[in-house]
Design an enzyme around this catalytic site. Structure first.
Site, PDB file in Angstrom:
ATOM      1  N   GLU A   1       0.841  -1.242   0.273  1.00  0.00           N
ATOM      2  CA  GLU A   1      -0.024   0.022  -0.005  1.00  0.00           C
ATOM      3  C   GLU A   1       0.948   1.284  -0.180  1.00  0.00           C
ATOM      4  O   GLU A   1       0.691   2.158   0.846  1.00  0.00           O
ATOM      5  CB  GLU A   1      -0.907   0.062   1.360  1.00  0.00           C
ATOM      6  CG  GLU A   1      -1.911  -1.134   1.161  1.00  0.00           C
ATOM      7  CD  GLU A   1      -3.057  -1.029   1.885  1.00  0.00           C
ATOM      8  OE1 GLU A   1      -3.391  -0.254   2.969  1.00  0.00           O
ATOM      9  OE2 GLU A   1      -3.875  -2.097   1.753  1.00  0.00           O
TER      10      GLU A   1
ATOM     11  N   GLU B   1      -5.074  -8.918  -0.076  1.00  0.00           N
ATOM     12  CA  GLU B   1      -5.551  -8.658   1.382  1.00  0.00           C
ATOM     13  C   GLU B   1      -7.005  -8.541   0.721  1.00  0.00           C
ATOM     14  O   GLU B   1      -7.384  -7.736   0.019  1.00  0.00           O
ATOM     15  CB  GLU B   1      -4.983  -7.382   1.728  1.00  0.00           C
ATOM     16  CG  GLU B   1      -3.746  -7.414   2.371  1.00  0.00           C
ATOM     17  CD  GLU B   1      -3.276  -6.384   2.939  1.00  0.00           C
ATOM     18  OE1 GLU B   1      -4.171  -5.442   3.692  1.00  0.00           O
ATOM     19  OE2 GLU B   1      -2.033  -5.758   3.306  1.00  0.00           O
TER      20      GLU B   1
HETATM   21  O1  AHR Z   1      -4.709  -6.224   7.161  1.00  0.00           O
HETATM   22  C1  AHR Z   1      -4.594  -5.111   8.145  1.00  0.00           C
HETATM   23  C2  AHR Z   1      -4.061  -3.945   7.094  1.00  0.00           C
HETATM   24  O2  AHR Z   1      -4.793  -3.427   6.115  1.00  0.00           O
HETATM   25  C3  AHR Z   1      -2.831  -4.061   6.353  1.00  0.00           C
HETATM   26  O3  AHR Z   1      -1.678  -3.987   7.326  1.00  0.00           O
HETATM   27  C4  AHR Z   1      -2.763  -2.990   5.529  1.00  0.00           C
HETATM   28  O4  AHR Z   1      -1.910  -3.245   4.335  1.00  0.00           O
HETATM   29  C5  AHR Z   1      -4.265  -3.035   4.863  1.00  0.00           C
HETATM   30  O5  AHR Z   1      -4.804  -1.537   5.086  1.00  0.00           O
END
Ligand code: AHR
Length: 525
Positions: A197, A329
């Site tokens: 990110e 994610e």
């Molecule tokens: O999964 C929790 C967080 O969500 C992670 O660290 C980040 O990459 C995302 O924003």
């Protein structure tokens, strides 16, 4: 309430408003003679960030713990995860990855420095769970490491040296250090994340700034393991977007199109959480009703549209689909449980989460030609977890059981299913009554998954199978008495898969799937 439905062919659902009785039959046609893409086992990947009790307590208890462990890693958790055949585990983050300095987590544990985990709650990090402990965990569960390097606050040199520490076979100083730390053999690193990110917690970079760094990291962060030079090569995953805006993906793919011998990437990531009320997450993860259920499920179905938008950009630069879209994610992000540290992202896991998981896995399977990797967030005690622990206690969540039921889909071949989805309306929210995917498993069996999204009505299903003669079938269903049914430490088997009757006659299948359920059917040709 179910209402009349029109055709639902793979991704297309069209609805009309004439009433349909709940018990009416939904008809599925499976054509085994038209195989599609491979459903890459890596879409069943997991994410284990240094966050809350994900690693510490969830995996790592230390060798002196009274909780049964092997070299500090919980035996109960390892045994449960082995059942899932976890293909890859992403570590150490997440936002944490861009603050992690790997050298603090190697060598004798009593000499490792204490640091602050400023990504997640400013708690003290003993660094006891470092590179060698992670690799031990990976080896114990039989998985593959997906390591995210620090692009935000680290340097290319630091990341390059980390890879050398992990993968060099030649007796370099770093390889010798690894040997001195108990591992003479080089590790295999299957996947390398080039930051996380980077448009936000990874450094709030512009796309152009990130792309420049991405090329430099790709060039110099080298896997030196001789066993990964010509085959089993490490795949490099660039940061991708967290919103459907195409700007970031355009920049990464445009760069990739012009890449030279000096650098390359094999995937672009995509992060998308189901947060139906927007940020900060506010949906309760326990004791909720149908309003919250339908809103969450409606929201999760957006994953399909998000993927299509990204794929449209990627297809323009890469029509041959060489670059993977890695959804590294995804999952439900609910409000933190009352009484928990809000920075630890602790939530319960219910039948709703199981249905959400199966819908997303089905979406990934339909996009199997481009989506060849995904990582649910997260593995243990954080967000939509597989496993919850409390000291010596452990419970497997409904999401765990969905992943277990889907194991036969790992590396199976996608088979098209045509069906009328039906509808389920609650208040102003309208959902499909059912969703389904099919595949041919590595063992030749035909697999069919049916999710009943309707919280109130079962579905009577009949299935026509072309391309093979179905002789017999076995099915398992996961459901609960309500959408918020959960497993607890005291009652761990409330939501577990149970056998379901399937009739096979003249090559056709018929069964009834329970409301709010996930069913996997294995068909013998
Ligand atoms: O999964 C929790 C967080 O969500 C992670 O660290 C980040 O990459 C995302 O924003």
């Amino acid at each position: 309430m179910a209402r009349r439905v029109l055709a639902f062919f793979c991704l297309l659902a069209l609805y009309s408003s004439a009433p349909l009785m709940a018990a009416d039959t939904i008809h599925l046609s499976v054509d085994a003679s038209k195989p599609g893409a491979k459903i890459d086992r890596n879409i069943f990947g997991q994410f284990a960030e240094n966050l809350g009790h994900g690693l510490y307590e969830g995996i790592w208890v230390g060798p002196d713990s009274s909780i049964p462990n092997t070299r500090g890693i919980r035996n109960d958790v390892v045994a449960a995860l082995k059942e899932l055949k976890v293909p890859n585990v992403r570590w150490p983050g997440g936002c944490f990855a861009d603050q992690y300095h790997w050298r603090k987590g190697i060598g004798p544990r009593d000499k490792r420095p204490a640091t602050v985990n400023s990504a997640w709650g400013d708690v003290i990090d003993t660094n006891a769970f470092g590179t060698d402990e992670f690799m031990d965990f990976i080896q114990q569960i039989g998985s593959t490491p997906y390591v995210s390097v620090n692009v935000g606050s680290g340097t290319t040199q630091e990341a390059a040296e980390w890879l050398e520490y992990m993968t060099a076979a030649a007796p370099t100083a770093l390889a010798k250090e690894r040997a001195a730390n108990g591992h003479p053999e080089p590790y295999k690193v299957g996947f390398l994340g080039l930051g996380n990110e980077s448009w936000d917690c990874g450094g709030a970079m512009t796309p152009d700034y990130y792309v420049s760094l991405m090329k430099v990291y790709s060039r110099f962060v080298i896997n030196m393991n001789p066993a990964q030079r010509s085959k089993d090569q490490m795949l490099k995953i660039a940061v991708g977007p967290g919103t459907p805006d195409a700007t970031w993906t355009e920049a990464v793919m445009q760069a990739w199109k012009k890449h030279t011998w000096a650098w390359d990437i094999n995937g672009v990531s995509l992060h998308w959480y189901t947060v139906p009320n927007g940020w900060p997450p506010s949906t309760p993860s326990e004791k909720f009703g149908l309003d919250d259920y339908v809103k969450t499920i409606k929201s999760t179905l957006f994953m399909d549209e998000f993927l299509r938008k990204q794929e449209a950009v990627m297809d323009r630069y890469d029509p041959e689909k060489k670059v993977t879209l890695s959804v590294d994610e995804w999952g439900a992000w609910h409000a933190p449980l009352t009484g928990s540290n809000p920075a630890f992202l602790v939530q319960q896991n219910s039948v709703r989460d199981a249905i959400l998981a199966s819908l997303n896995l089905n979406i990934f399977a339909r996009h199997a030609d481009r989506v060849r990797m995904a990582n649910i967030a997260q593995m243990i005690n954080v967000l939509q977890a597989m496993i919850l622990t409390d000291k010596e206690k452990m419970v497997l969540t409904p999401t765990y059981y969905v992943f277990k039921m889907y194991v036969p889909f790992q590396d199976a071949t996608f088979i098209p299913v045509t069906f009328d989805a039906g509808t389920y309306a609650h208040g102003s929210v309208i959902l499909p009554h059912v969703d389904a995917i099919a595949a041919k498993g590595a063992d030749g069996k035909l697999l069919l998954e049916i999710t009943d999204l309707d919280a109130e009505s079962p579905a009577t299903i009949d299935v026509d199978v072309a391309g093979i003669v179905a002789k017999s079938a076995k099915a398992e269903t996961l459901t609960g008495v309500a959408v918020d049914s959960i497993n607890t430490f005291d009652s761990p088997s409330t939501v577990v898969p149970k056998p379901t009757a399937v009739k096979v006659q003249n090559g056709k299948l018929s069964l009834t799937v329970a409301s709010r359920s996930v069913t996997v059917i294995s068909i013998e040709p």
